[in-house]
Each structure stands twice: as C-alpha cells, then as structure tokens.
Enzyme design. Structure first.
Site, PDB file in Angstrom:
ATOM      1  N   PHE A 150       0.807  -1.229   0.000  1.00 24.53           N
ATOM      2  CA  PHE A 150       0.000   0.000   0.000  1.00 24.53           C
ATOM      3  C   PHE A 150       0.836   1.272   0.000  1.00 24.53           C
ATOM      4  CE2 PHE A 150       0.764  -0.153   4.611  1.00 24.53           C
ATOM      5  CZ  PHE A 150       0.986   1.186   4.879  1.00 24.53           C
ATOM      6  N   LYS A 174      -1.214  -6.685  -9.649  1.00 30.12           N
ATOM      7  CA  LYS A 174      -2.249  -6.675  -8.604  1.00 30.12           C
ATOM      8  C   LYS A 174      -1.845  -5.603  -7.585  1.00 30.12           C
ATOM      9  CE  LYS A 174      -2.900  -8.244  -4.663  1.00 30.12           C
ATOM     10  NZ  LYS A 174      -3.563  -7.124  -3.980  1.00 30.12           N
ATOM     11  N   CYS A 282       9.523   1.652   3.583  1.00 36.19           N
ATOM     12  CA  CYS A 282      10.350   0.496   3.959  1.00 36.19           C
ATOM     13  C   CYS A 282      11.773   0.963   4.258  1.00 36.19           C
ATOM     14  CB  CYS A 282      10.336  -0.551   2.868  1.00 36.19           C
ATOM     15  SG  CYS A 282      11.122   0.026   1.383  1.00 36.19           S
ATOM     16  N   GLU A 383       8.916  -4.456  13.311  1.00 41.20           N
ATOM     17  CA  GLU A 383       8.629  -3.344  12.386  1.00 41.20           C
ATOM     18  C   GLU A 383       7.356  -2.649  12.866  1.00 41.20           C
ATOM     19  OE1 GLU A 383       7.359  -4.296   8.304  1.00 41.20           O
ATOM     20  OE2 GLU A 383       8.486  -2.538   7.647  1.00 41.20           O
TER      21      GLU A 383
HETATM   22  P1  NAD Z   1       1.219  -6.744   2.968  1.00 39.18           P
HETATM   23  O1  NAD Z   1       2.227  -7.820   3.040  1.00 39.18           O
HETATM   24  O2  NAD Z   1       0.105  -6.729   3.947  1.00 39.18           O
HETATM   25  O3  NAD Z   1       0.513  -6.744   1.520  1.00 39.18           O
HETATM   26  C1  NAD Z   1       1.261  -6.731   0.324  1.00 39.18           C
HETATM   27  C2  NAD Z   1       0.465  -7.400  -0.774  1.00 39.18           C
HETATM   28  O4  NAD Z   1       0.245  -8.768  -0.435  1.00 39.18           O
HETATM   29  C3  NAD Z   1      -0.907  -6.787  -1.019  1.00 39.18           C
HETATM   30  O5  NAD Z   1      -1.116  -6.728  -2.409  1.00 39.18           O
HETATM   31  C4  NAD Z   1      -1.856  -7.756  -0.354  1.00 39.18           C
HETATM   32  O6  NAD Z   1      -3.102  -7.824  -1.019  1.00 39.18           O
HETATM   33  C5  NAD Z   1      -1.137  -9.084  -0.447  1.00 39.18           C
HETATM   34  N1  NAD Z   1      -1.374  -9.951   0.711  1.00 39.18           N
HETATM   35  C6  NAD Z   1      -1.489  -9.581   2.007  1.00 39.18           C
HETATM   36  N2  NAD Z   1      -1.656 -10.659   2.797  1.00 39.18           N
HETATM   37  C7  NAD Z   1      -1.641 -11.736   1.992  1.00 39.18           C
HETATM   38  C8  NAD Z   1      -1.763 -13.137   2.216  1.00 39.18           C
HETATM   39  N3  NAD Z   1      -1.940 -13.630   3.436  1.00 39.18           N
HETATM   40  N4  NAD Z   1      -1.708 -13.964   1.152  1.00 39.18           N
HETATM   41  C9  NAD Z   1      -1.527 -13.466  -0.087  1.00 39.18           C
HETATM   42  N5  NAD Z   1      -1.420 -12.152  -0.356  1.00 39.18           N
HETATM   43  C10 NAD Z   1      -1.464 -11.292   0.661  1.00 39.18           C
HETATM   44  O7  NAD Z   1       2.029  -5.357   3.006  1.00 39.18           O
HETATM   45  P2  NAD Z   1       1.466  -3.873   3.105  1.00 39.18           P
HETATM   46  O8  NAD Z   1       0.900  -3.639   4.477  1.00 39.18           O
HETATM   47  O9  NAD Z   1       0.621  -3.544   1.937  1.00 39.18           O
HETATM   48  O10 NAD Z   1       2.820  -3.032   2.947  1.00 39.18           O
HETATM   49  C11 NAD Z   1       3.651  -2.697   4.028  1.00 39.18           C
HETATM   50  C12 NAD Z   1       4.822  -3.645   4.125  1.00 39.18           C
HETATM   51  O11 NAD Z   1       5.565  -3.632   2.912  1.00 39.18           O
HETATM   52  C13 NAD Z   1       5.812  -3.245   5.214  1.00 39.18           C
HETATM   53  O12 NAD Z   1       6.226  -4.408   5.868  1.00 39.18           O
HETATM   54  C14 NAD Z   1       6.967  -2.629   4.430  1.00 39.18           C
HETATM   55  O13 NAD Z   1       8.221  -2.681   5.076  1.00 39.18           O
HETATM   56  C15 NAD Z   1       6.950  -3.466   3.196  1.00 39.18           C
HETATM   57  N6  NAD Z   1       7.613  -2.808   2.089  1.00 39.18           N
HETATM   58  C16 NAD Z   1       8.844  -3.267   1.723  1.00 39.18           C
HETATM   59  C17 NAD Z   1       9.536  -2.656   0.702  1.00 39.18           C
HETATM   60  C18 NAD Z   1      10.913  -3.131   0.315  1.00 39.18           C
HETATM   61  O14 NAD Z   1      11.421  -2.660  -0.682  1.00 39.18           O
HETATM   62  N7  NAD Z   1      11.522  -4.028   1.059  1.00 39.18           N
HETATM   63  C19 NAD Z   1       8.958  -1.575   0.017  1.00 39.18           C
HETATM   64  C20 NAD Z   1       7.685  -1.150   0.399  1.00 39.18           C
HETATM   65  C21 NAD Z   1       7.018  -1.771   1.439  1.00 39.18           C
END
Ligand code: NAD
Length: 489
Positions: A150, A174, A282, A383
């Site tokens: 997000f 997606k 992140c 985190e």
């Molecule tokens: P999230 O893991 O909740 O969701 C990411 C994606 O995965 C979304 O599209 C969501 O629909 C899908 N998803 C969520 N739960 C799932 C499941 N159980 N099974 C299958 N798909 C699933 O992450 P978020 O809250 O959207 O984003 C924040 C996180 O992303 C933080 O941990 C942040 O550190 C990380 N992030 C990392 C980087 C990097 O470059 N390392 C960059 C941006 C964000």
C-alpha cells in the site's frame, strides 16, 4: 454513488465478477473514495491467458519498437504528475510533496527501461574452438506478475513493469486493495500509449487473486513487495511451483549517530526519514543508536523537531506529515508504543491519540520518540511501520554495528559522521542491502538495484536497473559451427 473499480484485462476495462468488495478510504478524511472488487481466480486466469496470447507477438516486436510505448508513457506521466500525486495523497495519506517525489521515481524507472536495446544485450566469443563461435542472448521469460503493497502505489509497480515489458514479457499487476486508485489512472495512461492489448493487465483483489497468480501455470515470474511473512509465503509458493520470484519484505532500519556528526543536518534528515510518509516507508529510520556525546545533543534536537512537525491532511499547504493508512494500523502502532513502555522505554515524545483540527476521525499518530528501548526487547526487532523513532545508546561504533548485525531484517542501515574511516568501516561491516552515509533514506536510483538482505528480501535479483533486466530475461547460450562445407556458392 460510490464507484466500483474495474479490472483491465486484454485491453478492455471490465467489471469484476467478484461478490466481495472493500471500501477504499481516504485515511485523513475517512471519506470512502471507491469500492475495490476482490477478484476471483477465474479473472486471474483470464488475465494470464490474455497476457500469454499477447506474448506471442510482443516478444517478436523489436526492443527498439517496444520502448516507443515507454517514451509515450513517460510524457503522459509527466503531464499527469499532479493528478497522480493528488490521487496518491487521497488514498495513501502522504503529503503532496511526498507523492510528487514518488511519481518522479516511477518516471525515472520508465526512463531507465527505455535503454533496453542496450541493457538486454548479451555477449559472444568468436573461435571458442577452431571455427566455432559462442553467444549468450537474453530472451523474455513470458508472462510475469507484480503483487504490490500500500505504501507506494505509484512507484512500486514501476520497479518491475517497465523492465518486464521492455524485455518482451507481458504483465499482470495486482495493486494493494487499500490503494487501488493510482493504478487505475496509470492504466488509463498506458492505454493512451496504444500498447497492444494484453501486454499489461490489471487485476484488483487480495488473497484469492494472489493465490491464483502463485498457482497459475502460465505465469513464469513474480515480483512481490510487502511484509516479511507474506514475502516468505510468496517466495516459497512460487518456488514450489517452479516460478522465479523476487520478494521484498519488511524492515527495521537502524541509524548510528556518532558524536562527530553534524547534529543539525543529522536531525533534519533523520526527522524526514523517521516521520516522512508517517513512517510508512520500507526505508524509514526506526532505531537511532547514539554513540558518546551524540546521546544528549541528538536526543534533544530530534525531540524538538518531532514535537514541532506539522501533521494534517497531505493536500493542505504546509503539512509535513499525514495519517497512517488505516484505523487498524493506528491501533497496532499505539499498541507497539505501549509494548515499548512495558519493556522499559520512556516515551519522550508521545504522538498517540492526537486531535487534528478538521480531521478528528482521520487515522493520525503524531511523531513519537521512545527513549532507551531495550536492545534485546521485542520492540527493537519489530517493524512498527508508523512515525515512531526508538533511541538506544551505546559506547562505540563497533558495539552499534554488532547490534545492527544481530537484527533479522537487512533493508537499510545508515551512519551519520564526519569521519571517512568510520564511514568505510560501517559500509564494509553493516549487514544491510541499502547503506546510507549521512543519508536518511538510502533509496537507490532507478539505475541501481533496490537492494535488501536477510528477512527484508527473498530471492537473488532485485527490482530496478540491470538486475530487473536479468530477472525478466532467461539466458540462452548458442554454440555454432559453420564450416566451409556449408557454402553452396
Ligand atoms: P502486505 O504484506 O500486507 O501486503 C502486500 C500485498 O500482499 C498486497 O497486495 C496484499 O493484497 C497481499 N497480501 C497480504 N496478505 C496476503 C496473504 N496472506 N496472502 C496473499 N497475499 C497477501 O504489506 P502492506 O501492508 O501492503 O505493505 C507494508 C509492508 O511492505 C511493510 O512491511 C513494508 O516494510 C513493506 N515494504 C517493503 C519494501 C521493500 O522494498 N523491502 C517496500 C515497500 C514496502
């Protein structure tokens, strides 16, 4: 009436067959902006079939012709930068300046991918044996997909998609179900480039769509960015199904402040890193480790800066920090602050339960500073993903590096100093994929890989730049003998 978002499959906008929908909410105003469908496995299948069909011609389209669509996209993104930035602020909460910066980084990735005729080149050796030549050529992998988080709805798809399609692959994106609006605008812009149908497809949704991507036999490569537990899950399912995967996970980014650092500069940069985008980057600094006298000078300065940060709706002028993404996120952040207290930390600046005039229902947490957290406690390793900076004090640079290297994440680590020798030691020894020296958000430019180590990354090839080209191509080696007897004239 609230708009229901559509998917974009095979060059057509189409209503989803989903039976479940989620509200897309402006986190500052709590206004419902749209409803997003939780698309089905059947819709992922249609997107994969369309992408596979489009691949047949797209891979035969010369790279020099493929990038013409990206040149057009760059111009459209530049012309729509302001609309895109407003949409990001409305659905994601960050300030307009932060949203503009995000779109700028997306554009940079398009620019780098426009170099594909050169980036995709292989290499060759003539006469590996008498009269025999050998070549390595790069070919696209086929249909690939991105699953996005997000926090950067306008940028993260661009770490992958421009490279994927410039390499000759076809694509499915997606977006996060929390922030699907930005990609709707981007897909309308892509449509205006005249890109052949099926080359890029958009499927909204959550777990059903993700699992369908993971299981689909036509999808050969998956790029994921999100939290570590989901990154680990995606990486293992993708591997079990024989797909290549690059999965970026969560982070807990430490920053060391040495006594010889320029404290005024360090404080300004650290406040932007810890509280910019409400701490939902992140690459946000989340733990500052002060060494020696920096304990007093930095602590006082950062506390003053945190207290004076202007928090509000990101579309309003002068606002320096917006809300966090959801009410659940705010509750989680506040609970983690409380956990820090239970582990012995002092709340030096308390941002819980703020009243933001005009936005009383918004999901706000003001900048918060936890002092003297327990380096062995849970909060030092968890985190928070909110505007919370934790402080730890240690006596030496070596002890600080050792503490960093005990952590299970490895996204970013930074050092503030005026000593070149300390900087070199840190760069050499710190176990993180992105290193900042007198930098608070060490975000790699589009022509460098967006790195990440340990639990912050699963895979070997990262997004952006040359590594993206390697991820989106498979190497083919050709050994050729053409001897005199093959001549017919
Ligand atoms: P999230 O893991 O909740 O969701 C990411 C994606 O995965 C979304 O599209 C969501 O629909 C899908 N998803 C969520 N739960 C799932 C499941 N159980 N099974 C299958 N798909 C699933 O992450 P978020 O809250 O959207 O984003 C924040 C996180 O992303 C933080 O941990 C942040 O550190 C990380 N992030 C990392 C980087 C990097 O470059 N390392 C960059 C941006 C964000």
């Amino acid at each position: 009436m609230t708009a229901v978002l559509q998917n974009y499959i095979d060059g057509e906008w189409c209503a989803s067959e989903a039976t479940e929908f989620l509200d897309v909410v402006n986190p500052a105003t709590t206004e419902v902006l749209a409803k997003v469908p939780l698309s089905t496995a059947g819709e992922v299948d249609r997107a994969a079939q369309a992408a596979a069909q489009a691949f047949v011609n797209w891979r035969r389209t010369p790279a020099g012709d493929r990038i013409q669509y990206l040149f057009k996209l760059k111009v459209l993104l530049e012309n729509h930068l302001e609309d895109l930035a407003r949409t990001i602020t409305q659905e994601c909460g960050k300030t307009l300046a932060e949203s503009r910066g995000e779109v700028r980084r997306a554009i940079e990735n398009v620019e780098v991918a426009c170099g594909m005729p050169t980036l995709i080149q292989g290499y060759n050796s003539e006469d590996i044996a008498r009269g025999i030549d050998e070549f390595m050529i790069r070919q696209p992998v086929g249909v690939a997909a991105a699953i996005c988080p997000f926090n950067f709805p306008g940028m993260i798809p661009f770490w992958f998609m421009p490279y994927a399609i410039a390499c000759g692959n076809t694509y499915i994106i997606k977006p996060s179900e929390k922030v699907p609006l930005t990609l709707q605008t981007i897909m309308h812009l892509l449509e205006q480039t005249g890109l052949p149908k099926g080359v890029v497809n958009l499927v909204n949704g959550t777990t059903e769509a993700v699992d369908a991507i993971l299981e689909h036999p036509l999808i050969r490569a998956i790029s994921f960015v999100g939290s570590t537990p989901v990154a680990r899950y995606i990486y293992s399912r993708a591997a079990a199904n024989g797909k290549r995967a690059q999965c970026q996970g969560g982070a807990k980014n430490p920053v060391i402040v040495l006594p010889d650092a320029d404290i005024a500069m360090t404080t300004r940069i650290m406040a932007d890193s810890a509280f910019g985008c409400a701490g939902q980057r992140c690459l946000a600094a989340s733990v500052a480790i002060t060494v020696g006298e920096a304990r007093q000078t930095f602590t006082e300065a950062i506390a003053d800066t945190a207290r004076s940060r202007i928090v509000g709706y990101g579309l309003e002028a002068g606002v320096q920090m917006g809300p966090v993404i959801t009410a659940q996120s705010r509750s989680r952040i506040e609970a983690l602050i409380q956990q820090g207290v239970e582990e012995g930390a002092k709340v030096l600046v308390d941002g819980r339960q703020p009243q933001i005039a005009g936005y009383e229902n918004g999901y706000f947490v003001r900048p918060t500073i936890l002092q003297d957290i327990d380096p062995t406690g849970k909060i030092a390793q968890t985190e928070i993903f909110g505007p919370v900076l934790s402080l730890i004090h240690l006596d030496t640079l070596e002890a600080a590096i050792a503490l960093i290297n005990q952590g299970h994440y490895g996204n970013m680590a930074c050092l503030f100093t005026s000593s070149g020798a300390a900087a070199r030691q840190f760069r050499y020894e710190a176990e993180a994929g992105n290193i900042g020296i007198n930098i608070g958000v060490a975000a790699p430019m589009a022509f460098f890989p967006f790195s990440g180590w340990k639990d912050s990354f699963f895979g070997d090839l990262h997004g952006q730049g040359q590594q993206a080209v390697e991820f989106f191509t498979q190497t083919k080696v050709v050994v050729e003998r053409w001897q005199e007897w093959t001549r017919k004239f």
